[in-house]
Design a protein around this motif. Structure first.
Motif, PDB file in Angstrom:
ATOM      1  N   ALA A   2       0.846  -1.199   0.000  1.00  0.00           N
ATOM      2  CA  ALA A   2       0.000   0.000   0.000  1.00  0.00           C
ATOM      3  C   ALA A   2       0.880   1.248   0.000  1.00  0.00           C
TER       4      ALA A   2
ATOM      5  N   VAL B  44       7.238   5.144  13.275  1.00  0.00           N
ATOM      6  CA  VAL B  44       6.594   6.386  13.723  1.00  0.00           C
ATOM      7  C   VAL B  44       5.878   6.085  15.028  1.00  0.00           C
TER       8      VAL B  44
ATOM      9  N   ASN C 243       6.616  -7.966   6.557  1.00  0.00           N
ATOM     10  CA  ASN C 243       5.246  -7.468   6.458  1.00  0.00           C
ATOM     11  C   ASN C 243       4.429  -8.429   5.583  1.00  0.00           C
ATOM     12  N   ALA C 244       3.132  -8.135   5.471  1.00  0.00           N
ATOM     13  CA  ALA C 244       2.253  -9.057   4.723  1.00  0.00           C
ATOM     14  C   ALA C 244       2.642  -9.119   3.255  1.00  0.00           C
ATOM     15  N   THR C 245       3.151  -8.005   2.748  1.00  0.00           N
ATOM     16  CA  THR C 245       3.493  -7.956   1.324  1.00  0.00           C
ATOM     17  C   THR C 245       4.601  -8.953   0.995  1.00  0.00           C
TER      18      THR C 245
ATOM     19  N   TYR D 190      -6.515  -6.790   3.303  1.00  0.00           N
ATOM     20  CA  TYR D 190      -6.236  -8.115   3.873  1.00  0.00           C
ATOM     21  C   TYR D 190      -6.138  -9.189   2.794  1.00  0.00           C
ATOM     22  N   ARG D 191      -7.169  -9.357   1.945  1.00  0.00           N
ATOM     23  CA  ARG D 191      -7.048 -10.459   0.985  1.00  0.00           C
ATOM     24  C   ARG D 191      -6.383 -10.072  -0.324  1.00  0.00           C
TER      25      ARG D 191
ATOM     26  N   GLY E 294      -4.647  -7.351  -1.228  1.00  0.00           N
ATOM     27  CA  GLY E 294      -3.856  -6.130  -1.055  1.00  0.00           C
ATOM     28  C   GLY E 294      -2.938  -5.828  -2.225  1.00  0.00           C
ATOM     29  N   ILE E 295      -2.329  -6.854  -2.794  1.00  0.00           N
ATOM     30  CA  ILE E 295      -1.411  -6.614  -3.918  1.00  0.00           C
ATOM     31  C   ILE E 295      -2.247  -6.193  -5.130  1.00  0.00           C
ATOM     32  N   LEU E 296      -3.301  -6.967  -5.362  1.00  0.00           N
ATOM     33  CA  LEU E 296      -4.171  -6.672  -6.500  1.00  0.00           C
ATOM     34  C   LEU E 296      -4.669  -5.226  -6.476  1.00  0.00           C
TER      35      LEU E 296
ATOM     36  N   VAL F  32      -0.869 -13.122  -6.218  1.00  0.00           N
ATOM     37  CA  VAL F  32      -1.947 -13.481  -7.148  1.00  0.00           C
ATOM     38  C   VAL F  32      -2.771 -12.231  -7.481  1.00  0.00           C
TER      39      VAL F  32
ATOM     40  N   ASP G 246       9.425   3.591   7.363  1.00  0.00           N
ATOM     41  CA  ASP G 246       9.062   2.230   7.787  1.00  0.00           C
ATOM     42  C   ASP G 246      10.289   1.628   8.463  1.00  0.00           C
TER      43      ASP G 246
ATOM     44  N   LEU H 295       1.578 -14.138  -2.049  1.00  0.00           N
ATOM     45  CA  LEU H 295       1.867 -14.976  -3.218  1.00  0.00           C
ATOM     46  C   LEU H 295       1.803 -14.183  -4.520  1.00  0.00           C
TER      47      LEU H 295
HETATM   48  C1  LIG Z   1       0.446 -15.758   3.116  1.00  0.00           C
HETATM   49  C2  LIG Z   1      -0.216 -14.599   2.421  1.00  0.00           C
HETATM   50  C3  LIG Z   1      -0.509 -14.683   1.051  1.00  0.00           C
HETATM   51  C4  LIG Z   1      -1.108 -13.614   0.387  1.00  0.00           C
HETATM   52  N1  LIG Z   1      -1.321 -13.694  -0.961  1.00  0.00           N
HETATM   53  C5  LIG Z   1      -1.855 -12.648  -1.619  1.00  0.00           C
HETATM   54  C6  LIG Z   1      -2.029 -12.697  -3.025  1.00  0.00           C
HETATM   55  O1  LIG Z   1      -1.700 -13.712  -3.654  1.00  0.00           O
HETATM   56  N2  LIG Z   1      -2.551 -11.605  -3.661  1.00  0.00           N
HETATM   57  C7  LIG Z   1      -2.916 -10.478  -2.979  1.00  0.00           C
HETATM   58  O2  LIG Z   1      -3.388  -9.518  -3.607  1.00  0.00           O
HETATM   59  N3  LIG Z   1      -2.749 -10.401  -1.637  1.00  0.00           N
HETATM   60  C8  LIG Z   1      -2.237 -11.454  -0.953  1.00  0.00           C
HETATM   61  N4  LIG Z   1      -2.065 -11.390   0.400  1.00  0.00           N
HETATM   62  C9  LIG Z   1      -2.526 -10.188   1.091  1.00  0.00           C
HETATM   63  C10 LIG Z   1      -1.512  -9.087   0.927  1.00  0.00           C
HETATM   64  O3  LIG Z   1      -0.228  -9.579   1.205  1.00  0.00           O
HETATM   65  C11 LIG Z   1      -1.855  -7.945   1.855  1.00  0.00           C
HETATM   66  O4  LIG Z   1      -3.194  -7.559   1.638  1.00  0.00           O
HETATM   67  C12 LIG Z   1      -0.961  -6.731   1.591  1.00  0.00           C
HETATM   68  O5  LIG Z   1       0.376  -7.122   1.472  1.00  0.00           O
HETATM   69  C13 LIG Z   1      -1.119  -5.708   2.693  1.00  0.00           C
HETATM   70  O6  LIG Z   1      -0.261  -4.648   2.373  1.00  0.00           O
HETATM   71  P1  LIG Z   1      -0.058  -3.429   3.354  1.00  0.00           P
HETATM   72  O7  LIG Z   1       0.917  -2.534   2.712  1.00  0.00           O
HETATM   73  O8  LIG Z   1      -1.392  -2.882   3.738  1.00  0.00           O
HETATM   74  O9  LIG Z   1       0.521  -4.072   4.695  1.00  0.00           O
HETATM   75  P2  LIG Z   1       1.957  -4.652   5.008  1.00  0.00           P
HETATM   76  O10 LIG Z   1       2.567  -5.296   3.817  1.00  0.00           O
HETATM   77  O11 LIG Z   1       1.808  -5.492   6.218  1.00  0.00           O
HETATM   78  O12 LIG Z   1       2.828  -3.371   5.323  1.00  0.00           O
HETATM   79  C14 LIG Z   1       2.580  -2.546   6.430  1.00  0.00           C
HETATM   80  C15 LIG Z   1       3.869  -1.814   6.757  1.00  0.00           C
HETATM   81  O13 LIG Z   1       3.606  -0.771   7.686  1.00  0.00           O
HETATM   82  C16 LIG Z   1       4.731  -0.648   8.526  1.00  0.00           C
HETATM   83  N5  LIG Z   1       4.323   0.034   9.752  1.00  0.00           N
HETATM   84  C17 LIG Z   1       3.388  -0.343  10.654  1.00  0.00           C
HETATM   85  N6  LIG Z   1       3.330   0.543  11.671  1.00  0.00           N
HETATM   86  C18 LIG Z   1       4.259   1.496  11.409  1.00  0.00           C
HETATM   87  C19 LIG Z   1       4.689   2.654  12.107  1.00  0.00           C
HETATM   88  N7  LIG Z   1       4.163   3.011  13.282  1.00  0.00           N
HETATM   89  N8  LIG Z   1       5.683   3.401  11.561  1.00  0.00           N
HETATM   90  C20 LIG Z   1       6.219   3.064  10.356  1.00  0.00           C
HETATM   91  N9  LIG Z   1       5.849   1.963   9.655  1.00  0.00           N
HETATM   92  C21 LIG Z   1       4.889   1.189  10.179  1.00  0.00           C
HETATM   93  C22 LIG Z   1       5.167  -2.093   8.768  1.00  0.00           C
HETATM   94  O14 LIG Z   1       6.534  -2.142   9.172  1.00  0.00           O
HETATM   95  C23 LIG Z   1       4.919  -2.719   7.395  1.00  0.00           C
HETATM   96  O15 LIG Z   1       6.096  -2.748   6.610  1.00  0.00           O
HETATM   97  C24 LIG Z   1      -1.447 -12.430   1.100  1.00  0.00           C
HETATM   98  C25 LIG Z   1      -1.136 -12.339   2.468  1.00  0.00           C
HETATM   99  C26 LIG Z   1      -0.527 -13.402   3.129  1.00  0.00           C
HETATM  100  C27 LIG Z   1      -0.193 -13.261   4.588  1.00  0.00           C
END
Ligand SMILES: Cc1cc2nc3c(=O)[nH]c(=O)nc-3n(C[C@H](O)[C@H](O)[C@H](O)COP(=O)(O)OP(=O)(O)OC[C@H]3O[C@@H](n4cnc5c(N)ncnc54)[C@H](O)[C@@H]3O)c2cc1C
Length: 372
Positions: free
Chosen positions: A24, A188, A57-59, A348-349, A351-353, A65, A43, A63
């Protein structure tokens, strides 16, 4: 794009910090930088080595997809965001490939129905979404893929596929670095408004005691977002949803792996061919913070259920991570909380898409604010 090109664009004078550097935050930074915004990303994991088995992180755990065109609904916010994102991912993968190693969406997605209802739905969307590259093949030799007994046909989505998330993270970070975007490896801990200044700018305080003053903040911190906005009087409700994935090596020798699609989806599981006899399988969706062995076993059992090639395998790697799901609200959580404070989280589900459409939404919100 060079730094000069960025500056040549209609550069906004306002400064914007993005907190969180998962998909994100990275895509928001990429989008805003391309539009000429003056940005900073923060971060604590920003320069960590990436090891998908010990994700930061979740990213990093995901996978990759990209399943947009076969979604259940074909209207509403979710559908629009999927269509927008798939279009942007096509453009971005091309752009990111210009610099070094190619990054592409490996296609197609093949979905195998598990019951009459799903089969009917697949036949229906194949008719409805022909123009989007979707077709239903009644006679499809799934033997080549997983040697399963399939009494139905299959759904083939030629524009859906899979992107390598690790390469994607590297490419996006490299682009930001090449544009000299400030990337701060810190957590932060507090956000405050400087009420003494005329502009009432934000003060972003970091764990090492340093701070920066900014006009706008975009929070992309997944579960970490909650405690950042709470002291400001904003309540956002996110719950942890754990996801597990595994890498397995099959022992079967009679499988033809050359023609493996970008993704094979069966029984709600995504099966991705990594190399040779190695596959990635995932992911579970488990409310809570503790990985359940039972969930993992039932994921692997469902893999074995209909196919012969996955009957005999060894688990090579396994990992899990938490995702943030909005409570009583659709995911993702896109909100303009107050002037200069935007939240792009709760992915959550998919997120990459959905990341590119969310990045675009964020940009539009910032533009609206700077006009007023
Ligand atoms: C096993 C698994 C498989 C998946 N497969 C898929 C898939 O195939 N396709 C798909 O679209 N999605 C998939 N997902 C979901 C996808 O990974 C997530 O929806 C997405 O990565 C979330 O991204 P994000 O940036 O919101 O969160 P994150 O990737 O979790 O990043 C959040 C970041 O915020 C930072 N952060 C938090 N608090 C602070 C703070 N106070 N100060 C500074 N930084 C902070 C953290 O360090 C972290 O790096 C999967 C998830 C999992 C767990």
């Amino acid at each position: 794009m060079s730094t000069k090109q960025i500056k040549d664009q209609n550069e906004l004078k306002e400064s914007t910090t993005i907190i969180g550097c998962g998909i994100a935050g990275l895509t928001t930074a990429f989008y805003l930088a391309k539009k000429g915004h003056q940005i900073t990303v923060i971060d604590p994991t920003i320069n960590n080595d990436i090891d998908p088995q010990i994700p930061s992180n979740a990213t990093e755990a995901s996978l990759g997809v990209l399943m947009g065109y076969v979604s259940r609904k074909s209207s509403g916010r979710g559908w629009k965001m999927k269509m927008k994102s798939m279009k942007i991912w096509e453009e971005w993968t091309e752009e990111l490939s210009n610099n070094g190693k190619e990054i592409k969406i490996k296609k197609p997605l093949i979905k195998i129905p598990k019951n009459d209802k799903e089969n009917e739905f697949m036949m229906h969307i194949a008719k409805e979404r022909k123009d989007l590259g979707i077709k239903y093949e009644k006679i499809y030799n799934t033997k080549n893929l997983i040697s399963m007994k399939n009494s139905y046909g299959v759904l083939i989505s030629n524009k859906d596929g899979r992107i390598d998330p690790i390469l994607l993270i590297e490419k996006l970070k490299n682009a930001l670095k090449s544009w000299k975007i400030a990337m701060i490896q810190q957590s932060v801990i507090q956000l405050k408004r400087n009420l003494n200044s005329k502009e009432k700018r934000w003060i972003i305080i970091m764990a090492n005691g340093t701070y920066i003053a900014q006009d706008n903040i975009v929070i992309c911190g997944a579960l970490g977002s909650i405690n950042l906005v709470k002291p400001l009087g904003h309540t956002i409700s996110l719950e942890p949803i754990l996801g597990q994935a595994v890498e397995i090596a099959i022992k079967s020798e009679d499988v033809i792996i050359n023609n493996w699609p970008g993704i094979l989806s069966i029984n709600g599981l995504n099966i991705i061919h990594k190399y040779k006899n190695t596959f990635l399988i995932g992911a579970t969706i488990e409310p809570g913070v503790k990985a359940s062995i039972q969930e993992k076993i039932s994921m692997l059992n469902s893999l074995k259920k209909d196919s012969t090639i996955f009957k005999d395998y060894v688990i090579k790697k396994e990992w899990h991570y938490l995702r943030a799901r909005p409570i009583n609200e659709p995911a993702p959580l896109l909100k303009n909380l107050e002037k200069g404070l935007i939240i792009n989280s709760g992915h959550y589900r998919n997120g990459i898409l959905l990341a590119p459409a969310c990045a675009e939404w964020t940009w539009k919100e910032l533009c609206k604010q700077s006009i007023h």
